[in-house]
Motif scaffolding. Structure first.
Motif, PDB file in Angstrom:
ATOM      1  N   TYR A  11      28.654  31.326  32.393  1.00 57.49           N
ATOM      2  CA  TYR A  11      28.452  31.173  30.949  1.00 57.49           C
ATOM      3  C   TYR A  11      29.087  29.890  30.412  1.00 57.49           C
TER       4      TYR A  11
ATOM      5  N   ARG B  93      48.805  33.769  33.704  1.00 53.99           N
ATOM      6  CA  ARG B  93      48.598  35.129  34.193  1.00 53.99           C
ATOM      7  C   ARG B  93      47.315  35.237  35.023  1.00 53.99           C
ATOM      8  N   SER B  94      47.020  36.477  35.439  1.00 59.52           N
ATOM      9  CA  SER B  94      45.796  36.771  36.181  1.00 59.52           C
ATOM     10  C   SER B  94      44.984  37.810  35.425  1.00 59.52           C
ATOM     11  N   PRO B  95      43.699  37.834  35.549  1.00 65.77           N
ATOM     12  CA  PRO B  95      42.923  36.995  36.476  1.00 65.77           C
ATOM     13  C   PRO B  95      42.672  35.575  35.972  1.00 65.77           C
TER      14      PRO B  95
ATOM     15  N   ASP C  87      25.036  41.540  36.151  1.00 67.39           N
ATOM     16  CA  ASP C  87      26.423  41.082  36.284  1.00 67.39           C
ATOM     17  C   ASP C  87      27.434  41.957  35.533  1.00 67.39           C
TER      18      ASP C  87
ATOM     19  N   ASN D  60      29.631  44.343  37.385  1.00 70.87           N
ATOM     20  CA  ASN D  60      30.587  43.859  38.379  1.00 70.87           C
ATOM     21  C   ASN D  60      31.944  44.541  38.208  1.00 70.87           C
TER      22      ASN D  60
ATOM     23  N   THR E 149      34.677  43.847  39.291  1.00 65.49           N
ATOM     24  CA  THR E 149      35.775  42.888  39.176  1.00 65.49           C
ATOM     25  C   THR E 149      36.168  42.695  37.714  1.00 65.49           C
ATOM     26  N   TYR E 150      35.206  42.844  36.809  1.00 66.99           N
ATOM     27  CA  TYR E 150      35.518  42.718  35.385  1.00 66.99           C
ATOM     28  C   TYR E 150      36.546  43.756  34.929  1.00 66.99           C
TER      29      TYR E 150
ATOM     30  N   ASP F  40      38.453  35.867  50.089  1.00 62.43           N
ATOM     31  CA  ASP F  40      38.886  35.232  48.846  1.00 62.43           C
ATOM     32  C   ASP F  40      40.187  34.475  49.158  1.00 62.43           C
TER      33      ASP F  40
ATOM     34  N   MET G  88      44.808  40.871  43.236  1.00 64.64           N
ATOM     35  CA  MET G  88      44.730  42.224  42.687  1.00 64.64           C
ATOM     36  C   MET G  88      45.865  43.148  43.148  1.00 64.64           C
TER      37      MET G  88
ATOM     38  N   ASN H 176      31.644  37.461  45.657  1.00 66.45           N
ATOM     39  CA  ASN H 176      30.720  36.716  44.811  1.00 66.45           C
ATOM     40  C   ASN H 176      29.257  37.009  45.088  1.00 66.45           C
TER      41      ASN H 176
ATOM     42  N   CYS I 284      46.550  42.300  37.095  1.00 60.93           N
ATOM     43  CA  CYS I 284      45.261  42.031  36.457  1.00 60.93           C
ATOM     44  C   CYS I 284      45.140  42.768  35.118  1.00 60.93           C
ATOM     45  N   ASP I 285      44.732  42.044  34.107  1.00 60.38           N
ATOM     46  CA  ASP I 285      44.578  42.592  32.758  1.00 60.38           C
ATOM     47  C   ASP I 285      43.090  42.910  32.533  1.00 60.38           C
TER      48      ASP I 285
ATOM     49  N   ASP J 292      41.387  41.225  29.482  1.00 56.46           N
ATOM     50  CA  ASP J 292      41.178  39.793  29.719  1.00 56.46           C
ATOM     51  C   ASP J 292      40.048  39.582  30.718  1.00 56.46           C
ATOM     52  N   SER J 293      40.048  40.429  31.750  1.00 60.63           N
ATOM     53  CA  SER J 293      39.068  40.263  32.812  1.00 60.63           C
ATOM     54  C   SER J 293      37.648  40.513  32.304  1.00 60.63           C
TER      55      SER J 293
ATOM     56  N   TRP K 175      36.555  40.194  29.313  1.00 56.35           N
ATOM     57  CA  TRP K 175      36.215  39.307  28.190  1.00 56.35           C
ATOM     58  C   TRP K 175      34.993  38.440  28.533  1.00 56.35           C
ATOM     59  N   GLY K 176      34.975  37.926  29.753  1.00 56.90           N
ATOM     60  CA  GLY K 176      33.903  37.007  30.115  1.00 56.90           C
ATOM     61  C   GLY K 176      32.534  37.659  30.193  1.00 56.90           C
TER      62      GLY K 176
ATOM     63  N   TRP L 246      29.533  37.181  27.666  1.00 57.93           N
ATOM     64  CA  TRP L 246      28.766  35.941  27.579  1.00 57.93           C
ATOM     65  C   TRP L 246      27.609  35.891  28.562  1.00 57.93           C
ATOM     66  N   HIS L 247      27.576  36.854  29.453  1.00 59.13           N
ATOM     67  CA  HIS L 247      26.468  36.871  30.405  1.00 59.13           C
ATOM     68  C   HIS L 247      25.216  37.445  29.765  1.00 59.13           C
TER      69      HIS L 247
END
Lengths: 134, 239
Positions: free
Chosen positions: A27, A48-50, B71, B74, B76-77, B90, B110, B163, B219-220, B223-224, B226-227, B230-231
């Motif tokens: 994006y 921080r992570s991720p 997506d 996922n 991982t989010y 990774d 993680m 991925n 891992c938050d 926050d994770s 959040w992205g 946008w997909h």
């Protein structure tokens, strides 16, 4: 004086992304028209992570104060490049550049330059366009 | 319940016996100590012997799943760890701790912790219905190497890579061999999955010693994820 300058930089040869992102970051635009370079003040710094985040207050083209959010790699990767929690503090005036989501105040971090000339450069990731050279 | 445990034990024996015939290369390690010292924190140097292996090759059904995958799903989010072999691919460091009856591998990514139960110490077999993100791992020392066999993975769309979205079935089985040459840790591995892989997926890595402690990943999820907003979905919006 805090100013915002959105710069379009010339295309140049880059190199392939060397690392995966935590998840897809497709994006973020890789188009040169969405490249941003901003001078502003750090108002929040999350190591921080991720994803680490730098929030920068600056003025937009209309003189309005806005806060940009620059996203980057996890702390574990930044630290390999010497980019640590102590590298930035709230109140630091910096020049920061990155690759924005079109129409948003969010960008993937390319590089930070501090007032003393120190450059903070994360690893290239899948969100870093090939044409960009730090 | 006892019957299930007994059946599970038999299944484990079959699994354990099966890995004796693992297709991994059997290299001569007669000079190596029986139990190699693998303890330490390890930082990636590069692919095993400088040769990067080909990516995993999906079956048609697995490729179809990947094509349909959206997506936003996922995991991982939501800070759900990618299972091995993707986790190891990774580029994050990890720490190995060897104990008398087990080996602990802690990953910076993680904060994943795997326990490798060493054979010959009476560790019970997992229940037959106990499937996990990183599976169940049993190991043994052989010819100066730690040989790990992992089975009973839960289904995951990131079956072989962090991925890519072609899934691993619960039939996935991974065999890892770790050994040490000087300050270099080496891995050769092979992963099989009759539902998802056209052929065994092999890769190897080399790592060097790292002196700094691992950083907590912590891992938050907010926050994770959040992205993900946008997909653009590949599917039309619901009405």
């Amino acid at each position: 004086m805090r100013t915002v300058a959105v710069a379009i930089i010339a295309a140049s040869l880059g190199w392939a992304a060397q690392s995966f992102a935590h998840h897809s970051t497709a994006y973020y635009s890789k188009d040169q028209k969405d490249f941003v370079r901003i001078q502003g003040t750090v108002v929040r710094w999350e190591f921080r992570s991720p994803h680490s985040q730098i929030y920068v207050e600056a003025k937009d083209a209309d003189g309005q104060v806005v806060v940009w959010r620059f996203e980057s790699t996890p702390a574990a990767w930044l630290i390999r490049e010497g980019f640590t929690q102590d590298s930035l503090s709230v109140g630091d005036v910096i020049t920061i550049e990155g690759f924005a989501i079109p129409g948003q105040l969010f960008a993937w971090l390319g590089k930070v330059t501090k007032q003393d000339g120190t450059r903070l450069l994360p690893q290239r990731s899948t969100a870093t366009p090939d044409w960009w050279k730090p | 319940m006892r019957l299930a445990s007994a059946i599970g034990g038999v299944a484990l024996f079959v699994i354990a016996a099966g890995h004796l015939s693992t297709p991994l290369d059997a290299q001569s390690t007669s000079a190596a100590p029986a139990i190699p010292n693998l303890t330490g924190i390890w930082h990636r140097k590069g692919p095993l012997n400088g040769k990067r292996e080909a990516p995993a090759v999906p079956t048609n059904r697995a490729a179809g799943f990947e094509k349909a995958f959206d997506d936003a799903y996922n995991p991982t989010y939501d800070c759900s760890p990618t299972p091995i072999p993707g986790l190891i691919n990774d580029n994050y460091d990890f720490q190995i701790t060897q104990q008398a009856d087990r080996v602990i591998i802690q990953y910076e990514k993680m904060d994943v912790v795997r326990t490798i139960w060493l054979e010959g110490h009476g560790h019970p077999a997992p229940a037959r219905n106990d499937y996990r993100n990183q599976g169940h791992s049993f190991g043994r020392y052989e010819g100066g190497r730690l040989v790990i066999t992992t089975t009973q993975f839960s289904f995951d769309p990131r079956g072989f890579s962090a991925n890519r979205w072609f899934p691993a079935s619960a039939l996935k089985r991974m065999t890892e061999q770790y050994w040490r040459e000087g300050d270099t840790l080496k891995l050769d591995s092979v992963t099989e999955d009759p539902l998802s892989l056209k052929q065994p997926y092999r890769y190897g890595w080399e790592w060097t010693v790292r002196t700094e402690p691992l950083l907590p990943y912590d891992c938050d999820p907010a926050d994770s994820r959040w992205g993900a907003q946008w997909h653009k979905s590949k599917y039309p919006p619901d009405k």
